[in-house]
Scaffold this active site. Structure first.
Site, short mmCIF file in Angstrom:
data_model
loop_
_atom_site.label_atom_id
_atom_site.label_comp_id
_atom_site.label_asym_id
_atom_site.label_seq_id
_atom_site.Cartn_x
_atom_site.Cartn_y
_atom_site.Cartn_z
N HIS A 1 0.82 -1.21 0.00
CA HIS A 1 0.00 0.00 0.00
C HIS A 1 0.86 1.26 0.00
O HIS A 1 2.07 1.21 0.24
CB HIS A 1 -0.99 0.03 1.17
CG HIS A 1 -0.38 0.08 2.54
ND1 HIS A 1 -0.14 -1.06 3.31
CD2 HIS A 1 0.03 1.11 3.31
CE1 HIS A 1 0.37 -0.71 4.47
NE2 HIS A 1 0.50 0.61 4.51
N GLN B 1 -3.93 3.57 1.46
CA GLN B 1 -4.35 3.61 2.87
C GLN B 1 -4.46 5.08 3.26
O GLN B 1 -3.44 5.77 3.35
CB GLN B 1 -3.31 2.91 3.73
CG GLN B 1 -3.63 2.90 5.22
CD GLN B 1 -2.48 2.31 6.04
OE1 GLN B 1 -1.35 2.77 5.91
NE2 GLN B 1 -2.77 1.31 6.84
N HIS C 1 3.92 7.23 3.92
CA HIS C 1 4.83 6.07 3.89
C HIS C 1 4.46 5.17 2.73
O HIS C 1 3.40 5.32 2.12
CB HIS C 1 4.78 5.29 5.22
CG HIS C 1 3.48 4.59 5.48
ND1 HIS C 1 2.41 5.18 6.12
CD2 HIS C 1 3.07 3.32 5.19
CE1 HIS C 1 1.41 4.31 6.21
NE2 HIS C 1 1.78 3.19 5.66
#
Lengths: 146, 146
Positions: free
Chosen positions: B7, B60, B84
């Site tokens: 993700h 996400q 991230h």
């Protein structure tokens, strides 16, 4: 329709050192590398996995080739890190037009040349909750001669 | 071995508005949502594609649930954007140990609970050319009872 995460674009100061980090740390190998003079970048594509739409997902490592390139300016401001994300589509022209109609700024009048002969455009990060977002249509796969 | 882009983690101020942006602009739907009190985030997973290792790639979207959470502090400093990236592996424990042996700082002593029952850890961004990097092992898929 956007059917895959095509790549994550990561800006770096030194492409060779960054390629070596990804190889030594994770075992990722360079699938393709090129210089894109128009974008002012030298880049390496690391293929991570194939995707259910018949494409693949890559990391795209980007080093600026000149101090006035977009990526060089971004590095001056932010340091190394994730520069953009890219979604794959079979129809970058149609998707860009549809997204523009929804009020999101599309940065190119017409798609330009991206990695590996792809056609790409970008969406304005301020219209995308801070994420510089690229749309990519891969080059057609050439059939082997027979 | 890291076998997929699992993700891209995107920090936002308002999860509902950001989910609606991704739905209205691209047609991406919420696959799963949850609150992770330990991480101090409310999150939505948007599934983009399946991957060749039997997993999938997601966006996400992350909204902080308290002002002292890591994501809240990151938003204060950076504004909305990519927080991230995460790679999927069948063996987060083994890969984290091997990467630690190469001199990259691993942020957790033991993997913790991530989205959808996964086990996750993070690598220090200063050891990863500016990229906060997560390793994920998905929860085992439960067989239907029969």
């Amino acid at each position: 329709m956007l059917t895959r995460i095509d790549h994550i674009g990561i800006a770096c100061f030194d492409l060779d050192k960054t390629v070596e980090f990804y190889r030594a740390t994770y075992g990722f190998e360079v699938f393709h590398s090129e210089v894109n003079e128009e974008q002012g970048v030298r880049e390496a594509m690391l293929k991570i996995n194939d995707t259910s739409d018949g494409g693949a997902s890559y990391l795209q490592l980007l080093e600026p080739t000149r101090p006035d390139s977009t990526v060089a300016k971004w590095l001056d401001k932010n340091g190394e890190g994730v520069h953009h994300i890219a979604f794959g589509t079979a129809d970058v022209d149609g998707d860009a037009a549809a997204i523009k109609d929804k009020g999101v700024r599309v940065l190119y009048e017409e798609p330009r040349r991206g990695s590996m002969g792809s056609r790409i455009t970008f969406l304005h990060p301020k219209d995308c909750h801070g994420v510089l977002t690229e749309l990519v249509t891969s080059a057609p796969v050439e059939s082997p001669e027979h």
